[in-house]
Scaffold this motif. Sequence first.
Motif, PDB file in Angstrom:
ATOM      1  N   GLU A 176       4.052  -0.702   4.068  1.00  0.00           N
ATOM      2  CA  GLU A 176       2.743  -0.992   4.584  1.00  0.00           C
ATOM      3  C   GLU A 176       1.983  -1.622   3.635  1.00  0.00           C
ATOM      4  N   THR A 217       1.540   8.452   5.275  1.00  0.00           N
ATOM      5  CA  THR A 217       0.832   7.942   6.369  1.00  0.00           C
ATOM      6  C   THR A 217       1.208   6.568   6.794  1.00  0.00           C
ATOM      7  N   PRO A 218       2.407   6.362   7.557  1.00  0.00           N
ATOM      8  CA  PRO A 218       2.559   4.918   8.087  1.00  0.00           C
ATOM      9  C   PRO A 218       1.636   4.512   8.859  1.00  0.00           C
ATOM     10  N   ASN A 221       0.657  -1.223   0.125  1.00  0.00           N
ATOM     11  CA  ASN A 221       0.041  -0.164  -0.064  1.00  0.00           C
ATOM     12  C   ASN A 221       1.027   1.446  -0.057  1.00  0.00           C
ATOM     13  N   GLU A 222       1.916   1.320   0.752  1.00  0.00           N
ATOM     14  CA  GLU A 222       2.642   2.476   0.859  1.00  0.00           C
ATOM     15  C   GLU A 222       4.352   2.067   1.263  1.00  0.00           C
ATOM     16  N   GLN A 281      -1.682   4.147   8.459  1.00  0.00           N
ATOM     17  CA  GLN A 281      -2.967   4.661   8.367  1.00  0.00           C
ATOM     18  C   GLN A 281      -3.282   4.508   6.740  1.00  0.00           C
ATOM     19  N   THR A 282      -4.374   4.484   6.442  1.00  0.00           N
ATOM     20  CA  THR A 282      -4.906   4.556   5.174  1.00  0.00           C
ATOM     21  C   THR A 282      -4.352   5.659   4.218  1.00  0.00           C
ATOM     22  N   ASN A 283      -4.282   5.666   3.087  1.00  0.00           N
ATOM     23  CA  ASN A 283      -3.627   6.724   2.299  1.00  0.00           C
ATOM     24  C   ASN A 283      -4.291   8.146   2.229  1.00  0.00           C
TER      25      ASN A 283
HETATM   26 CA   LIG Z   1      -0.407   4.641   4.419  1.00  0.00          CA
END
Ligand SMILES: [Ca+2]
Length: 213
Positions: A57, A188-189, A32-33, A191-193
Amino acid sequence: MRKVFHFFILLVTAVFTTLTIPAVSGSQVLINEFLADPARDWDGDGVTNFRDDEWIEIINGGEAAVDLDGLYLADGDGEIVWRYGFTGSLAPGAVRIVFGSDSRVWEEANGYPIYGLSLNNAGDRLSLYRVSGTDTLLVDSYVYEDMAADDDRSVGRDERHLGTWVIFDAYNPCSERCVPAGAGCIPTPGQTNGCITSTRLESWGSIKRIYID
Ligand SMILES: [Ca+2]
Ligand SMILES: [Ca+2]
Ligand SMILES: [Ca+2]
């Protein structure tokens, strides 16, 4: 008869179109990130470290909980070297973060060379695999270039369109042309982006409380 024939043509066209639309991935769980070149204390241990403060993530993009046992992270091409093995489960829409320090502890506990996530600042490939019995299946993979791995730039999926990637570059704006494009958001580590563009009122301490605690 002609109507029936037209209906048949429409049906065949619809089925063919459905079959040829590429999916983001066949897996519920996706990368995701990630942040490859840390210049601050992302894992919150009080020290900034090029290895321990990297992070990756993953997200469960599906509609059912997913068992994470058997999911592994690796980097680079060629022979696979595991950097981290997940455990537990992930709820729909939830994310799980792995810092370089988590990876280091996992490598040490499992007898692997202690490199952390080993995200090359000049560009690299990161991959997510699922090991099931004797099968090792590639679940998701992403290749990034040098510019995506400059200080404190993360690269992540746009949460509104999971197939679109952007650079979260609020701490180190892409003044040059970045690939993927800079979005002006802070990373945004854990957490959703979502996109937070203003950092003026946020000290790093408060950011950390939002994203890491
Ligand atoms: Ca994130
Ligand atoms: Ca790095
Ligand atoms: Ca740190």
